[in-house]
Scaffold this motif. Structure first.
Motif, PDB file in Angstrom:
ATOM      1  N   LEU A 114      43.135  28.404  47.132  1.00 33.62           N
ATOM      2  CA  LEU A 114      42.698  28.548  45.988  1.00 33.62           C
ATOM      3  C   LEU A 114      41.195  28.747  45.911  1.00 33.62           C
ATOM      4  N   THR A 115      39.898  29.154  45.251  1.00 32.53           N
ATOM      5  CA  THR A 115      38.909  29.273  44.965  1.00 32.53           C
ATOM      6  C   THR A 115      38.861  29.195  43.364  1.00 32.53           C
ATOM      7  N   ARG A 116      38.230  28.686  42.594  1.00 32.82           N
ATOM      8  CA  ARG A 116      38.251  29.160  41.898  1.00 32.82           C
ATOM      9  C   ARG A 116      36.724  29.048  40.306  1.00 32.82           C
ATOM     10  N   THR A 117      35.996  29.370  40.256  1.00 27.65           N
ATOM     11  CA  THR A 117      34.887  29.432  39.572  1.00 27.65           C
ATOM     12  C   THR A 117      34.660  29.332  38.277  1.00 27.65           C
ATOM     13  N   CYS A 118      34.492  27.325  37.907  1.00 30.17           N
ATOM     14  CA  CYS A 118      34.887  27.363  36.823  1.00 30.17           C
ATOM     15  C   CYS A 118      34.146  27.035  35.068  1.00 30.17           C
ATOM     16  N   LEU A 128      38.600  30.445  34.756  1.00 31.43           N
ATOM     17  CA  LEU A 128      38.227  30.093  35.779  1.00 31.43           C
ATOM     18  C   LEU A 128      38.477  31.791  36.472  1.00 31.43           C
ATOM     19  N   ASP A 129      37.216  31.870  36.839  1.00 31.84           N
ATOM     20  CA  ASP A 129      36.767  32.705  37.904  1.00 31.84           C
ATOM     21  C   ASP A 129      37.413  33.068  38.716  1.00 31.84           C
ATOM     22  N   THR A 130      38.235  34.288  39.752  1.00 30.50           N
ATOM     23  CA  THR A 130      38.911  34.303  40.864  1.00 30.50           C
ATOM     24  C   THR A 130      37.900  35.323  41.162  1.00 30.50           C
ATOM     25  N   PRO A 131      37.767  35.010  42.757  1.00 33.96           N
ATOM     26  CA  PRO A 131      37.477  35.822  43.320  1.00 33.96           C
ATOM     27  C   PRO A 131      38.448  37.311  44.070  1.00 33.96           C
ATOM     28  N   ILE A 144      41.627  34.592  34.165  1.00 32.72           N
ATOM     29  CA  ILE A 144      42.079  32.939  33.273  1.00 32.72           C
ATOM     30  C   ILE A 144      41.481  32.417  32.330  1.00 32.72           C
ATOM     31  N   ARG A 145      41.862  32.545  31.036  1.00 31.96           N
ATOM     32  CA  ARG A 145      41.685  31.734  29.907  1.00 31.96           C
ATOM     33  C   ARG A 145      42.379  29.996  29.359  1.00 31.96           C
ATOM     34  N   TRP A 146      42.148  29.185  29.093  1.00 28.45           N
ATOM     35  CA  TRP A 146      43.107  27.899  29.534  1.00 28.45           C
ATOM     36  C   TRP A 146      42.100  27.488  28.124  1.00 28.45           C
ATOM     37  N   GLN A 147      43.296  26.467  27.215  1.00 27.63           N
ATOM     38  CA  GLN A 147      42.553  26.522  25.984  1.00 27.63           C
ATOM     39  C   GLN A 147      43.353  24.533  26.309  1.00 27.63           C
ATOM     40  N   ARG A 148      41.981  23.970  25.588  1.00 35.74           N
ATOM     41  CA  ARG A 148      43.538  22.314  26.372  1.00 35.74           C
ATOM     42  C   ARG A 148      44.147  21.828  25.502  1.00 35.74           C
TER      43      ARG A 148
END
Length: 154
Positions: A114-118, A128-131, A144-148
């Motif tokens: 599964l490839t995700r663009t960072c 993380l953008d998903t095709p 999906i947006r993530w917070q450390r």
């Protein structure tokens, strides 16, 4: 000196937003509105990753044993979580991360990449953008947006 994508990914992240798109139209993700969901994403320095997304409100089974639950309760529980884990690689040139799925709640993910663009919006926010993926019989894009973790409220 530029920090590598792999170094920037390393650690744990909490989901803050999740969007699915049909062209310009925003749709709810498979589990429901992002505000009703939680997620945890972990990347280790050794190359292992784990992604977990779930509804916040999940009713407990009437039978509290680990192997309990009616068939309907188990089906509802399955529909309220997406989880997978495995190893990962990073393409530093394209700033993409590839998840090599070894285990998953959705069996069709097992054995796939599964490839995700960072997209690092800042040092503690990762998008993380998903095709396009098949959802409801359509091919839809998402992110999906993530917070450390440990940086909430900064």
């Amino acid at each position: 000196m530029t920090t590598s994508v792999r170094t920037r990914l390393s650690g744990s992240w909490r989901m803050t937003d999740w969007k699915v798109f049909r062209g310009e139209e925003e749709l709810d993700p498979p589990l429901g509105p992002a505000a009703d969901c939680a997620g945890l994403l972990i990347y280790t320095n050794e190359g292992t990753m784990s992604a977990n997304l779930t509804l916040l409100e999940r009713p407990p089974f009437a039978d509290g044993s680990l192997d309990g639950g009616t068939q309907q309760e188990r089906a509802d529980a399955y529909r309220s979580v997406i989880a997978y884990a495995g190893t990962y690689d990073v393409d530093e040139l394209t700033e993409a991360v590839v998840h090599h799925v070894e285990i998953a709640t959705f069996p069709n993910f097992v054995g796939t990449d599964l490839t995700r663009t960072c997209i690092f919006e800042d040092e503690n926010t990762l998008k993380l953008d998903t095709p396009p993926m098949e959802m409801g019989g359509e091919w839809l894009g998402s992110y999906i947006r993530w917070q450390r973790t440990g940086t909430e409220g900064q």
